[in-house]
Structures are given as C-alpha cells and as structure tokens.
Motif scaffolding. Structure first.
Motif, short mmCIF file in Angstrom:
data_model
loop_
_atom_site.label_atom_id
_atom_site.label_comp_id
_atom_site.label_asym_id
_atom_site.label_seq_id
_atom_site.Cartn_x
_atom_site.Cartn_y
_atom_site.Cartn_z
N LEU A 48 4.39 2.05 1.96
CA LEU A 48 5.14 2.93 1.26
C LEU A 48 4.61 4.43 1.44
O LEU A 48 3.57 4.63 1.33
N VAL A 49 5.52 5.06 2.00
CA VAL A 49 5.18 6.63 2.43
C VAL A 49 6.10 7.55 1.87
O VAL A 49 7.45 7.59 1.81
N THR A 50 5.38 8.56 1.13
CA THR A 50 6.29 9.63 0.47
C THR A 50 5.75 10.96 1.03
O THR A 50 4.59 11.17 1.32
N ASN A 51 6.45 11.80 0.92
CA ASN A 51 6.01 13.24 1.29
C ASN A 51 6.55 14.33 0.13
O ASN A 51 7.60 14.40 -0.16
N ALA B 150 3.22 -0.83 -5.94
CA ALA B 150 2.08 -0.52 -5.11
C ALA B 150 0.68 -1.13 -5.72
O ALA B 150 0.25 -0.82 -6.73
N GLN B 151 0.07 -1.87 -4.72
CA GLN B 151 -1.37 -2.32 -5.22
C GLN B 151 -2.57 -1.62 -4.86
O GLN B 151 -3.59 -1.95 -5.26
N PHE B 152 -2.41 -0.59 -3.80
CA PHE B 152 -3.42 0.45 -3.35
C PHE B 152 -2.83 1.48 -2.91
O PHE B 152 -1.90 1.58 -2.37
N LEU B 153 -3.43 2.47 -3.41
CA LEU B 153 -2.97 4.08 -2.96
C LEU B 153 -3.87 4.95 -2.13
O LEU B 153 -5.10 4.72 -2.42
N ILE B 154 -3.47 5.47 -1.24
CA ILE B 154 -4.23 6.63 -0.40
C ILE B 154 -3.44 7.72 -0.61
O ILE B 154 -2.05 7.61 -0.51
N ILE B 155 -4.08 8.78 -1.30
CA ILE B 155 -3.36 10.09 -1.58
C ILE B 155 -3.97 11.22 -0.85
O ILE B 155 -5.27 11.38 -0.98
N ALA B 156 -3.43 12.09 -0.43
CA ALA B 156 -3.43 13.36 0.29
C ALA B 156 -3.23 14.45 -0.80
O ALA B 156 -1.97 14.85 -0.86
N PRO B 157 -4.14 14.69 -1.69
CA PRO B 157 -3.65 15.54 -2.75
C PRO B 157 -3.03 17.04 -2.32
O PRO B 157 -3.78 17.87 -1.40
N GLN C 238 5.28 20.45 -3.05
CA GLN C 238 5.53 20.23 -4.43
C GLN C 238 4.66 19.36 -5.42
O GLN C 238 4.77 18.24 -5.18
N LEU C 239 3.86 20.08 -6.23
CA LEU C 239 2.83 19.10 -6.98
C LEU C 239 3.62 18.32 -8.06
O LEU C 239 3.27 17.05 -7.88
N SER C 240 4.80 18.63 -8.66
CA SER C 240 5.46 17.92 -9.36
C SER C 240 5.98 16.53 -8.95
O SER C 240 6.29 15.63 -9.34
N LYS C 241 6.50 16.89 -7.49
CA LYS C 241 7.02 15.92 -6.69
C LYS C 241 5.82 14.70 -6.27
O LYS C 241 6.13 13.56 -6.17
N GLN C 242 4.89 15.32 -6.02
CA GLN C 242 3.74 14.51 -5.48
C GLN C 242 3.44 13.42 -6.73
O GLN C 242 3.14 12.27 -6.63
N VAL C 243 3.29 13.91 -7.84
CA VAL C 243 3.21 13.32 -9.21
C VAL C 243 4.21 12.02 -9.36
O VAL C 243 3.87 11.00 -9.62
N SER C 244 5.70 12.77 -9.29
CA SER C 244 6.70 11.68 -9.27
C SER C 244 6.69 10.38 -8.27
O SER C 244 6.98 9.43 -8.27
N ASP C 245 6.13 10.83 -6.93
CA ASP C 245 6.21 10.16 -5.96
C ASP C 245 5.27 8.86 -5.84
O ASP C 245 5.39 7.99 -5.81
N VAL D 88 0.87 -1.00 0.02
CA VAL D 88 0.11 -0.01 -0.08
C VAL D 88 0.82 1.08 0.04
O VAL D 88 1.73 1.43 0.93
N GLY D 89 0.46 2.33 -0.89
CA GLY D 89 1.29 3.42 -1.07
C GLY D 89 0.56 4.76 -0.36
O GLY D 89 -0.55 4.74 -0.61
N PHE D 90 1.23 5.40 0.42
CA PHE D 90 0.48 6.71 0.93
C PHE D 90 1.24 8.02 0.49
O PHE D 90 2.74 7.86 0.93
N SER D 91 0.53 8.82 -0.12
CA SER D 91 1.47 10.22 -0.60
C SER D 91 0.81 11.33 0.14
O SER D 91 -0.26 11.57 0.21
N GLN D 92 1.68 11.76 1.04
CA GLN D 92 1.53 12.90 1.83
C GLN D 92 1.90 13.96 0.87
O GLN D 92 2.84 14.32 0.09
N SER D 93 1.07 15.12 0.97
CA SER D 93 1.30 16.33 -0.10
C SER D 93 2.04 17.60 0.51
O SER D 93 3.09 18.08 -0.34
N GLU D 94 2.12 17.81 2.00
CA GLU D 94 2.69 18.79 2.39
C GLU D 94 3.79 18.40 3.64
O GLU D 94 3.61 17.36 4.15
N LYS D 95 4.67 19.64 3.65
CA LYS D 95 5.64 19.35 4.75
C LYS D 95 5.05 19.13 6.04
O LYS D 95 4.04 19.81 6.48
#
Length: 357
Positions: free
Chosen positions: A104-107, A127-134, A111-118, A71-78
């Motif tokens: 998997l956890v990213t921050n 990753a088989q399931f994603l949770i995204i904080a846009p 930066q929008l471009s970084k969130q896309v690449s993350d 599972v991937g989690f994409s955090q958006s902000e610092k």
C-alpha cells in the motif's frame, strides 16, 4: 572521504543479500553508492540504545513472512523532489523484487494531517508492517499510537520522529545528518581555501534533518576554519524557487557573500540561478556546497557551477526490507540504521553522474 569515529558506538555492515550482521569498526568510507544492487549500508547501535536493539519479542509484534504480508509505505512530500521520487521507487522496486503480498503506497502531499490519516487508513486496510517517511519529527503521535495498539511494527526512514524506539516504532533508517553537515563543511573549506563569508540556505523547520545538517556544518566550520564567517541563515524550505528567492535577497543584503551552503540540492540549484542573475559566476565567484546527490546537481558540478555535493541516499528499499525481514525473523535491530552516503566533486562528478538520482 571518511567517517569520524564515535566513542561508545557499535558498528556493523548490513549485508543486504546476506543473513547476518557482521561486526566491524567504523573507518574509511569507500564512497560506493548503496543502491538496489549493492550492499554497503552501515548499522549503528547508539550508546543510548545500549547496543541491545529491538526484537519482535520486546516490541510485542507477531512473526510473519513478508511474502505473506500487507506492507504500507507512507510518503510525506509531493514527488516533485528527485529524492522523494527515487525513495518511493526504491520501496516499490524492492517490494516487487522480494514478492511482498501487497504494498500500500500513500502520499501525504506535504500535509501532516493527511499523513496521519493515510497511516490510519493503511492500518484499517490490514497493513501488517509500516515504512514511514515522516513529514516532521513531531505530529505523527496519533498514527504511531494506532500502529502500536495493533502491534504493527513501524520503520521510519530519512527523518527521525521524537518518539521512543522499540515502543512507538522499531527503528530509524537514514543518513547521519550531523555527519553530512560536517562533510559539507569540510568540502566548503576545501572550495574556499578556508576563507570567506558563507550564507546558509536552511531546510524546512520542524524536522531533525535541518537541525542536524545545520549544527554539523556550523560546529565543523567553527572548529576547523576560523577564516570562514557565517553571515546569514535563512530557510529555503528545501525548494528550488524558494532557494532562488532567498539567495537573491541575501545577495542584496550581504553583497560580500562568497559562498553558499544549501541543505539540499534543489535550493542549491535555485542559488545557481540567483547568482547568475546577480551577474556573478556560481562555483567561481560564489562557491556552492549542497547535500542530496541529484543528477541535476552533480551535472552542475561538471559545469563548474556547484563545487561539491554530499549525497543523502534515497535508495531505502533494499535496506528497509532487509531490516524488516531480520526483525520479523526474530533478530535484534538497533535504534539507528545508517545508510552510507557518497560524495561528489569536480574529481569524480563526470564519471559518477550515472550513480546520481
């Protein structure tokens, strides 16, 4: 506290520890926090979703068990903001609790471009399931397409994206931001007695949170408090230092301001400092109502410096993984899954401080 009835809306209570959604009507809000150890979130299937919701079959995904999944989690902000800290920790805690194979956890560091690449990187890592904080409501299209191409389900949390539910993503999990604005307006009317000049500290542009919290507040003030005049609206970018700076400027240009509506607690705390610097008493000479529910803001209520705070619940872990389990198990998920938010004021702040984040 209360939540207003909405016509043509289907509601249910999501039992985080249970295996089904029990139908109910939308009514009195008990104010109980929805945290890792409690149920209380509401599921709302909007009229636009037709009540049908999204299923694994209609989305085109593959049935998997979360315990066997990456599972991937994409955090958006610092993570300088208490909301983001609590949100990320809640996701980590619940993943560990239910025994997710790998998280998997990213921050994106705001930066929008970084969130896309993350997000693309997490997909590349399997990753088989994603949770995204846009970060923003727009701009994540390449990442969402990459997930859709691989049939990887996506849940968005805390901010909506301008995309199609059950096609570009499964569902949105978050607060009713318009309702938050309306509740903040009600709290402002109570704090001011329905009279005064209010300045609004707007959140950052480009996301639905700012838009909805503003429209909810403004519309409710217009409908219920003709004695309150909104004299200024300026962005404080959801940041304490910016909130202080903007409030200082507004007090100089509008010396008659008697109240401040801050669209998050960090800006409200900045406003407290600015008001003190202007030789006035926050919470007394200038009333303050904000949204979030951070410990520092609730503590400021106990000091009489902030008048009320509408919570924006960051504890998405239990709700996100319960929703994911239901979806992956073949159950239908509505387009909007609404988490319950409590409210703090002088009557309950001291006793409720431990519930703040």
């Amino acid at each position: 506290m209360f939540q207003r009835n909405k016509a043509m809306t289907i509601t249910a209570t999501l039992l985080l520890g249970g295996a089904l959604l029990s139908a109910c009507t939308k009514g009195e809000d008990t104010g109980a926090p929805t945290d890792g150890g409690s149920a209380g979130a509401q599921v709302v299937a909007s009229a636009s979703a037709g009540g049908a919701g999204c299923t694994l079959q209609s989305y085109g995904g593959t049935k998997i068990e979360l315990k066997d999944a990456i599972v991937g989690f994409s955090q958006s902000e610092k993570e300088a903001n208490p909301f983001r800290i609590a949100e990320t920790q809640s996701i980590k805690d619940e993943a560990a609790k239910i025994g997710v194979k790998k998280l998997l956890v990213t921050n994106a560091q705001s930066q929008l471009s970084k969130q896309v690449s993350d997000i693309q990187d997490m997909l590349a890592q399997g990753a088989q399931f994603l949770i995204i904080a846009p970060l923003n409501s727009d701009g994540l299209e390449p990442a969402l397409k990459a997930a859709a191409d691989k049939k990887v389900p996506v849940l968005t949390i805390d901010r909506k994206v301008n995309a199609t539910a059950c096609k570009d993503y499964v569902a949105f999990l978050g607060s009713n931001f318009v309702e938050q604005g309306k509740r903040a307006a009600d709290a402002m009317v109570k704090a001011t007695g329905g009279k005064g000049k209010v300045a609004i500290l707007l959140g950052s542009s480009g996301n639905n949170v700012t838009t909805d919290r503003t429209s909810g507040f403004v519309d409710q003030i217009k409908a219920t408090a003709p004695g309150i005049e909104i004299v200024a609206q300026q962005t404080g970018e959801f940041a304490r230092d910016k909130g202080q700076q903007v409030t200082e400027q507004l007090l100089l240009s509008n010396p008659g301001i008697t109240a401040v509506y801050a669209e998050n607690d960090e800006m409200a705390l900045g406003a407290v400092t600015a008001i003190k610097g202007a030789g006035k008493k926050p919470g007394v000479d200038i009333k303050i109502v904000s949204i979030d529910g951070t410990r520092n803001a609730v503590e400021a209520i106990t000091k009489g410096e902030i008048n009320a705070v509408i919570e924006s619940n960051p504890r998405f872990g239990p709700l996100a993984f319960a929703t994911a389990q239901k979806f992956l198990g073949g159950e239908s998920i509505p387009a909007n899954v609404i988490i319950s938010d409590r409210e703090y004021d002088s009557a309950n702040a001291a006793a409720s401080l431990s519930s703040a984040y």
